[in-house]
Design an enzyme around this catalytic site. Structure first.
Site, PDB file in Angstrom:
ATOM      1  N   GLY A   1       0.789  -1.229   0.000  1.00  0.00           N
ATOM      2  CA  GLY A   1       0.000   0.000   0.000  1.00  0.00           C
ATOM      3  C   GLY A   1       0.817   1.272   0.000  1.00  0.00           C
ATOM      4  O   GLY A   1       0.271   2.355   0.177  1.00  0.00           O
TER       5      GLY A   1
ATOM      6  N   GLU B   1      21.603   6.071  -6.026  1.00  0.00           N
ATOM      7  CA  GLU B   1      20.740   5.035  -6.592  1.00  0.00           C
ATOM      8  C   GLU B   1      20.156   5.484  -7.927  1.00  0.00           C
ATOM      9  O   GLU B   1      20.157   4.737  -8.915  1.00  0.00           O
ATOM     10  CB  GLU B   1      19.610   4.692  -5.621  1.00  0.00           C
ATOM     11  CG  GLU B   1      18.663   3.629  -6.150  1.00  0.00           C
ATOM     12  CD  GLU B   1      17.610   3.188  -5.152  1.00  0.00           C
ATOM     13  OE1 GLU B   1      16.730   2.391  -5.535  1.00  0.00           O
ATOM     14  OE2 GLU B   1      17.654   3.645  -3.985  1.00  0.00           O
TER      15      GLU B   1
END
Length: 382
Positions: free
Chosen positions: A130, A245
């Site tokens: 979620g 990243e």
């Protein structure tokens, strides 16, 4: 002598890595894609040759090299295939830096040497069923009880999730914190921890050899000594590391675009239709010109950002620009290259089909294109 970004030492590292991949990866990669797995033996071979975690200090088994070596590792693994690069780059240059920067002496001694050797595989668990891009919305909790944290929650889309020996778990140690991100902490959970189990290995559209899975924590009992850094600082640690990243994702998708272009150029110059090669048609020439231009722009920009990153500059806005634009550019290149292959491009025996499947997710993970644009706008309007 410096050639562009790289010194002779960098190029020796690349040459050695290519030789290793020619022998140990290229001949087996299609088989790994079909098996949907990268053998742990391959990780160990990378470690034995000194290719994993090149930035780690010599004290902990690494070579203490600059980010240029990490870039080379990402590029050469990506040339083999996105499924190969995905988990290895995440382990080597995304997860391990958290341990290096925020870990205690004991944590570094425990986790770094075996990460460098390839004996242990790592993962980072952010995404939940979620909560994707909304990190502050995570529901996994860690409650302190004496010398342990009790973790409860679920994670999904976790790269290396099935094989990881340890996972940096993003969780809430203070669910009542206002704003919510101030309650986030990072806790390292190891294989064998009571209450920690794997869910299913996820069946993806592409990047089939990459290990992606679900993680489940049901009253998982984790030693308090596995807290990474300070309680409540997890969100700040994540923001600190997301620059690298996202830069790595930009590097990887740049290589994908270059490889798809190379494959397609070879195809159109040999494939014939109407008594001439596909490359003789003006439409093909225009498409090649368009792709070559965008790919060159991407390469120039990525290289400039790597130089700034190595120099320690804050390039949050620029990395976000690179991540969204190059990943979207690579999607355009994939579509055009498949079209130029005609019906053969839709056949699995042709490499372009695999790369076409692999590329769309780059515009989703490590922050969606929409999230990147939001960051850029925020930086511009500061």
């Amino acid at each position: 002598m410096v050639v562009g970004l790289f010194t002779d030492e960098h190029e020796m590292f690349r040459s050695s890595l290519r030789k290793m991949l020619d022998k140990e990866a290229y001949p087996y990669f299609e088989e790994w894609e079909q098996q949907r797995d990268i053998p742990r033996a391959f990780w160990r071979k990378l470690g034995e040759h000194g290719f994993l975690c090149p930035q780690v200090s010599e004290q902990h088994g690494g070579l203490q090299l600059d980010f240029g070596y990490s870039m080379i590792l990402a590029e050469e693994l990506e040339r083999v295939g996105a499924g190969l690069a995905s988990g290895i780059v995440l382990h080597s240059d995304i997860v391990v830096p958290y341990i290096e920067q925020f870990g205690t002496t004991e944590q570094k001694e425990k986790w770094l040497p075996k990460s460098v050797s390839g004996e242990w595989i790592s993962a980072i668990a952010m995404t939940e069923p979620g909560a994707g891009s909304d990190l502050a919305g995570i529901r996994t909790t860690a409650r302190r009880e004496g010398d342990y944290y009790i973790l409860n929650g679920e994670k999904t889309f976790i790269t290396n999730g099935i094989h990881a020996d340890y996972v940096v778990v993003v969780c809430k140690t203070d669910p009542q914190a206002k704003p919510a991100y101030r309650g986030i902490s990072l806790i390292v959970v190891e294989t064998g921890t009571p209450g920690f189990k794997r869910g299913k290995k996820l069946n993806k559209v592409g990047m089939h050899s990459a290990d992606t899975g679900e993680l489940i924590f049901e009253d998982a009992k984790v030693p308090a000594s596995n807290l990474l850094g300070e309680e409540g600082k997890g969100f700040y640690y994540l923001m600190d590391k997301l620059q690298q990243e996202r830069l790595l994702v930009a590097i990887e998708v740049q290589i994908e675009a270059e490889e798809m272009f190379r494959i397609t150029k070879e195809y159109v110059t040999t494939r014939k239709a109407f008594d001439r090669t596909i490359a003789d048609f003006q439409n093909t020439q225009f498409k090649l010109a368009e792709m070559a231009t965008e790919i060159d722009i991407g390469r120039t920009y990525v290289n400039s950002l790597v130089s700034k990153h190595i120099a320690g500059e804050s390039i949050v806005k620029e990395v976000s620009m690179a991540k969204w634009w190059i990943s979207e550019m690579a999607k355009r290149v994939a579509s055009d290259c498949l079209q130029l292959h005609g019906g053969y491009g839709y056949m699995e025996e042709y490499e372009i089909a695999r790369r076409f499947r692999d590329i769309p997710v780059a515009a989703i993970y490590a922050g969606t294109t929409e999230i990147m644009k939001g960051i850029i706008a925020k930086e511009i309007l500061k």
